[in-house]
Design an enzyme around this catalytic site. Structure first.
Site, PDB file in Angstrom:
ATOM      1  N   ASP A  79     -14.107 -38.631  -0.232  1.00  0.00           N
ATOM      2  CA  ASP A  79     -13.483 -37.682  -1.149  1.00  0.00           C
ATOM      3  C   ASP A  79     -12.837 -36.584  -0.315  1.00  0.00           C
ATOM      4  O   ASP A  79     -13.530 -35.823   0.362  1.00  0.00           O
ATOM      5  CB  ASP A  79     -14.543 -37.095  -2.084  1.00  0.00           C
ATOM      6  CG  ASP A  79     -13.947 -36.178  -3.144  1.00  0.00           C
ATOM      7  OD1 ASP A  79     -12.740 -35.863  -3.067  1.00  0.00           O
ATOM      8  OD2 ASP A  79     -14.697 -35.749  -4.051  1.00  0.00           O
ATOM      9  N   SER A 157       6.667 -33.415  -3.819  1.00  0.00           N
ATOM     10  CA  SER A 157       6.935 -33.659  -5.238  1.00  0.00           C
ATOM     11  C   SER A 157       8.193 -32.907  -5.629  1.00  0.00           C
ATOM     12  O   SER A 157       8.589 -31.935  -4.964  1.00  0.00           O
ATOM     13  CB  SER A 157       5.761 -33.163  -6.082  1.00  0.00           C
ATOM     14  OG  SER A 157       6.081 -33.126  -7.458  1.00  0.00           O
ATOM     15  N   TYR A 170      -0.591 -26.617  -8.384  1.00  0.00           N
ATOM     16  CA  TYR A 170      -0.022 -27.891  -7.930  1.00  0.00           C
ATOM     17  C   TYR A 170       1.379 -27.686  -7.356  1.00  0.00           C
ATOM     18  O   TYR A 170       1.696 -28.165  -6.265  1.00  0.00           O
ATOM     19  CB  TYR A 170       0.028 -28.885  -9.090  1.00  0.00           C
ATOM     20  CG  TYR A 170       0.642 -30.212  -8.705  1.00  0.00           C
ATOM     21  CD1 TYR A 170      -0.090 -31.141  -7.975  1.00  0.00           C
ATOM     22  CD2 TYR A 170       1.954 -30.523  -9.052  1.00  0.00           C
ATOM     23  CE1 TYR A 170       0.471 -32.361  -7.607  1.00  0.00           C
ATOM     24  CE2 TYR A 170       2.521 -31.738  -8.689  1.00  0.00           C
ATOM     25  CZ  TYR A 170       1.773 -32.653  -7.966  1.00  0.00           C
ATOM     26  OH  TYR A 170       2.328 -33.847  -7.592  1.00  0.00           O
ATOM     27  N   ALA A 172       2.753 -24.975  -6.203  1.00  0.00           N
ATOM     28  CA  ALA A 172       2.692 -24.199  -4.962  1.00  0.00           C
ATOM     29  C   ALA A 172       2.192 -25.052  -3.797  1.00  0.00           C
ATOM     30  O   ALA A 172       2.675 -24.932  -2.670  1.00  0.00           O
ATOM     31  CB  ALA A 172       1.782 -22.985  -5.155  1.00  0.00           C
ATOM     32  N   SER A 173       1.254 -25.936  -4.077  1.00  0.00           N
ATOM     33  CA  SER A 173       0.728 -26.798  -3.009  1.00  0.00           C
ATOM     34  C   SER A 173       1.804 -27.750  -2.515  1.00  0.00           C
ATOM     35  O   SER A 173       1.919 -28.013  -1.306  1.00  0.00           O
ATOM     36  CB  SER A 173      -0.495 -27.577  -3.500  1.00  0.00           C
ATOM     37  OG  SER A 173      -0.133 -28.616  -4.401  1.00  0.00           O
ATOM     38  N   LYS A 174       2.626 -28.275  -3.412  1.00  0.00           N
ATOM     39  CA  LYS A 174       3.686 -29.193  -3.004  1.00  0.00           C
ATOM     40  C   LYS A 174       4.821 -28.460  -2.299  1.00  0.00           C
ATOM     41  O   LYS A 174       5.462 -29.021  -1.388  1.00  0.00           O
ATOM     42  CB  LYS A 174       4.204 -29.975  -4.208  1.00  0.00           C
ATOM     43  CG  LYS A 174       3.173 -30.955  -4.764  1.00  0.00           C
ATOM     44  CD  LYS A 174       2.657 -31.905  -3.690  1.00  0.00           C
ATOM     45  CE  LYS A 174       1.677 -32.921  -4.206  1.00  0.00           C
ATOM     46  NZ  LYS A 174       1.201 -33.847  -3.157  1.00  0.00           N
TER      47      LYS A 174
END
Length: 292
Positions: A79, A157, A170, A172-174
Site C-alpha cells: 500500500d 492528469s 487531487y 493540486a497533487s497532479k
C-alpha cells in the site's frame, strides 16, 4: 524463473528491441492504465515489476504476462499510503536481485467533496500516494534510469492544468506531479534517459468507483486505458520526447484554451463543472457535496 536483464546502450528513442533491455516498475499495476501499461510493455518484451495493493490481482496479471509473452515479472503487494511502502519495495527488489531501469508512477486516487468536509486521514493518504510515493520512487530509481538510459513516466492528469474545486487536493497533487516531472526532464537532458509526465483526462478505470461518484469526471466521455498507453508509448518512442504529453485531441485543445482565461475565470468555471447539482439538473441550493 526468467532472468531480468538490462543493457547500457539504449538512448532516448525507444525501439521494440530496446524494451527487452529494461526492467520496468509500474505502480497501480493491478487495473486500469497500470495494467494496460503492463500488457503493452510485456508484449514489447520488457521485464516487469508490478506494484499494487491487491496481491490476488497482481499475481493473476503476472501469471498472464509470463504465459502470453515469456517475460520476467515480479509482483510486489504494498500500500503506497504506508510510510514504509518504498522501503518494502526496495527490500523486495534486493531479495529478488532485480535492478529497475525504468519507472512508471501510475498509482493514484482522488476524493470528492468540499474541502472542509473531507476526512483529514483520507487526505493524508491521498497526498502520500499521489505526491510522496512518486517523489520517493523517482529519487530511488532515477540514478539507475539515467545510467541505463531508461525512462521515467509520471502519470499526472488534466486536473493538473486547472483548479479543481471539490477535488482540491487531487488537482493540486497532479499539478505537483506535472511541475516536478517537467523539472526532472530538464535536469536529465543529454543523459540518454527519457522523462515525462502523462496527463490523461477521463478514462475508463476504477477511478470514479474509488472516489465514490461519477461527478469526479463531470460526465466527460472517457477514453480507454489502452488509448492512454498508446499515447505515452508513442511519445516515448519519438525522437526527442518533450517534458509532458496530454492524451486525446480534445484534452489537448482544452489545456491550450485554458491558458487564455484568467485564473479567476478558470476557478469559477471548474466550480460550475464539478457541481453535482448541475449534472443532476437540480437547483444550486439543493446540491449536497459528495465525499470519496
Amino acid at each position: 524463473m526468467h532472468s531480468f536483464a538490462v543493457d547500457h546502450r539504449q538512448g532516448v528513442a525507444m525501439s521494440y528491441q530496446g524494451y527487452r533491455q529494461h526492467t520496468v516498475l509500474i505502480t497501480g499495476a493491478s487495473s486500469g492504465i497500470g495494467a494496460s501499461f503492463a500488457r503493452s510493455l510485456a508484449a514489447r518484451g520488457a521485464s516487469l515489476v508490478l506494484v499494487a495493493r491487491r496481491r490476488d490481482r497482481l499475481e493473476e496479471l503476472a501469471a498472464e504476462l509470463r504465459a502470453d509473452h515469456d517475460v520476467a515479472v515480479l509482483a510486489v503487494s504494498v500500500d503506497l499510503a504506508s510510510p514504509a511502502a518504498v522501503a518494502t519495495i526496495l527490500d523486495a527488489l534486493r531479495t529478488a536481485h532485480v535492478s529497475v531501469t525504468a519507472l512508471i508512477n501510475n498509482a493514484g486516487f482522488g476524493t470528492f467533496g468540499e474541502f472542509g468536509s473531507e476526512e483529514p486521514a483520507r487526505l493524508a493518504q491521498e497526498i502520500a500516494v499521489d505526491v510522496s510515493a512518486p517523489v520517493q520512487l523517482s529519487h530511488a530509481f532515477l540514478p539507475e534510469i539515467v545510467t541505463r538510459h531508461g525512462f521515467l513516466i509520471n502519470v499526472a492528469s488534466m486536473a493538473a492544468y486547472t483548479p479543481t474545486p471539490r477535488m482540491a487536493v487531487y488537482g493540486a497533487s497532479k499539478a505537483f506531479v506535472l511541475s516536478f516531472t517537467e523539472s526532472l526532464w530538464a535536469e536529465t537532458q543529454g543523459t540518454g534517459a527519457a522523462v515525462f509526465a502523462l496527463s490523461p483526462g477521463a478514462t475508463s478505470t476504477e477511478f470514479n468507483a474509488v472516489v465514490g461518484t461519477e461527478d469526479a469526471t463531470a460526465g466527460a466521455k472517457p477514453r480507454t486505458p489502452e488509448a492512454v498507453v498508446l499515447t505515452a508509448l508513442a511519445h516515448l518512442e519519438s525522437r526527442n520526447p518533450g517534458p509532458s504529453v496530454i492524451d486525446g485531441a480534445a484534452n489537448r485543445f482544452t489545456a491550450t484554451a485554458i491558458r487564455f482565461a484568467s485564473r479567476r475565470t478558470t476557478a469559477r468555471m471548474m466550480h460550475w463543472v464539478t457541481d453535482p447539482a448541475r449534472r443532476a439538473g437540480l437547483p444550486k441550493a439543493a446540491a449536497t457535496p459528495e465525499r470519496g
